[in-house]
Enzyme design. Structure first.
Site, PDB file in Angstrom:
ATOM      1  N   SER A 141      33.613  12.522  38.364  1.00 34.11           N
ATOM      2  CA  SER A 141      33.379  12.827  36.945  1.00 34.11           C
ATOM      3  C   SER A 141      32.524  11.723  36.329  1.00 34.11           C
ATOM      4  CB  SER A 141      34.706  12.875  36.196  1.00 34.11           C
ATOM      5  OG  SER A 141      34.489  12.957  34.806  1.00 34.11           O
ATOM      6  N   TYR A 154      42.712   8.818  34.010  1.00 31.25           N
ATOM      7  CA  TYR A 154      42.019   9.886  34.759  1.00 31.25           C
ATOM      8  C   TYR A 154      40.668   9.350  35.243  1.00 31.25           C
ATOM      9  CZ  TYR A 154      38.823  13.933  35.001  1.00 31.25           C
ATOM     10  OH  TYR A 154      37.864  14.836  35.375  1.00 31.25           O
TER      11      TYR A 154
END
Ligand code: NAP
Length: 249
Positions: A141, A154
């Site tokens: 990501s 995360y």
């Protein structure tokens, strides 16, 4: 273009969103695709959608942190097709927006289990079946580069995947290439808590050079490139697909 004719591709977490689009893209380019996710209903519906586009699909339920289901995913693929050419490890969880130091122990474990450890263990099961010319794509990501406060832990797990990609590329060479895609913001169920807010959505779009959020098809195109022989001299790399959002030089 049919870059995956005769190839077998496993895509985890592929019944909707980015994983589904990757399965669709690989399938439209000729691959037999093995799709999976936690819920039988979702797996059946996604398989139906892909088949209606003429794609050869095998559908298996697999919660990526369930050892038996991970093993079944690999073994059933081998039983059906006799080989694995491509694995896309796409599953992730983002269960909390707490600051890192206030993230409960159980949530830290879940983030590690699903976002990092499951990829390692899936590849451990798959490794004996990965022949020369095979390829792995891990979905990281943009949050692995810029760690937003609301999803910092995360983001840390996604940073870990950048390192995992490099380390596994070395460990699995020369037979298997390992690369990574780092998506920017894509309106999917996963990102709904951010992208459903119009103000936030516009702010994020303005942070890109291209003035828009990503699409699942944008991510699928990059994953398909890295998985294909077009990228046959690329391993241990990450492509950031974020419309020019700041990531690195
Ligand atoms: P999504 O649209 O919400 O789709 C998630 C998919 O994963 C569904 O098919 C879901 O099906 C399955 N799934 C969820 N948990 C699972 C688990 N533990 N085991 C197996 N399958 C599971 O999500 P997405 O946005 O496409 O995200 C896919 C990947 O892209 C993730 O790795 C995410 O971190 C990354 N990413 C997304 C964005 C974004 O903006 N969307 C940005 C950067 C990176 P079931 O419910 O049936 O399990």
């Amino acid at each position: 273009m049919k870059r995956f004719e005769g190839k077998v591709a496993i895509v985890t977490a592929s019944t909707q969103g980015i994983g589904f689009s990757i399965a669709e893209r690989l399938g439209l380019e000729g691959a037999s695709v093995v799709i999976s996710s936690r819920r039988q209903k979702n797996v059946d519906e996604a398989a139906h959608k892909l088949r209606s586009k003429g794609i050869d699909v095998f559908a298996v339920v697999c919660h990526v942190s369930n050892p038996q289901q991970r093993n079944d995913l690999i073994q059933q693929t081998i039983q059906k097709y006799g080989k694995i050419d491509v694995i896309v490890s796409n599953a992730a969880a983002n269960p909390s927006n707490d600051p890192i130091l206030q993230t409960p122990d159980s949530v830290l474990d879940k983030l590690w289990e699903i976002n990092v450890k499951a990829t390692i263990l899936l590849l451990k099961d798959a490794a004996p079946h990965l022949h020369k010319g095979s390829s792995v794509v891990i979905i990281s990501s943009i949050a692995g580069y810029n760690l937003p406060a609301a999803m910092a832990m995360y983001g840390v797990t996604k940073t870990a995947l950048l390192g995992l990609c490099k380390a596994l590329a070395d460990e699995m060479s020369p037979n298997t290439r390992v690369n990574c895609v780092a998506p920017g913001f894509v309106p999917t169920r996963f990102a709904e808590f951010i992208t459903s807010n119009e103000t936030l959505r516009n702010e994020l779009a303005e942070k890109t050079m291209l003035g828009r959020l990503g699409t699942t098809e944008d991510m699928a195109a990059a994953a398909a490139f890295l998985a294909s022989d077009d990228a046959s001299y690329i391993t241990g790399e990450t492509i950031v697909v974020a419309g020019g959002m700041p990531s690195r030089l």
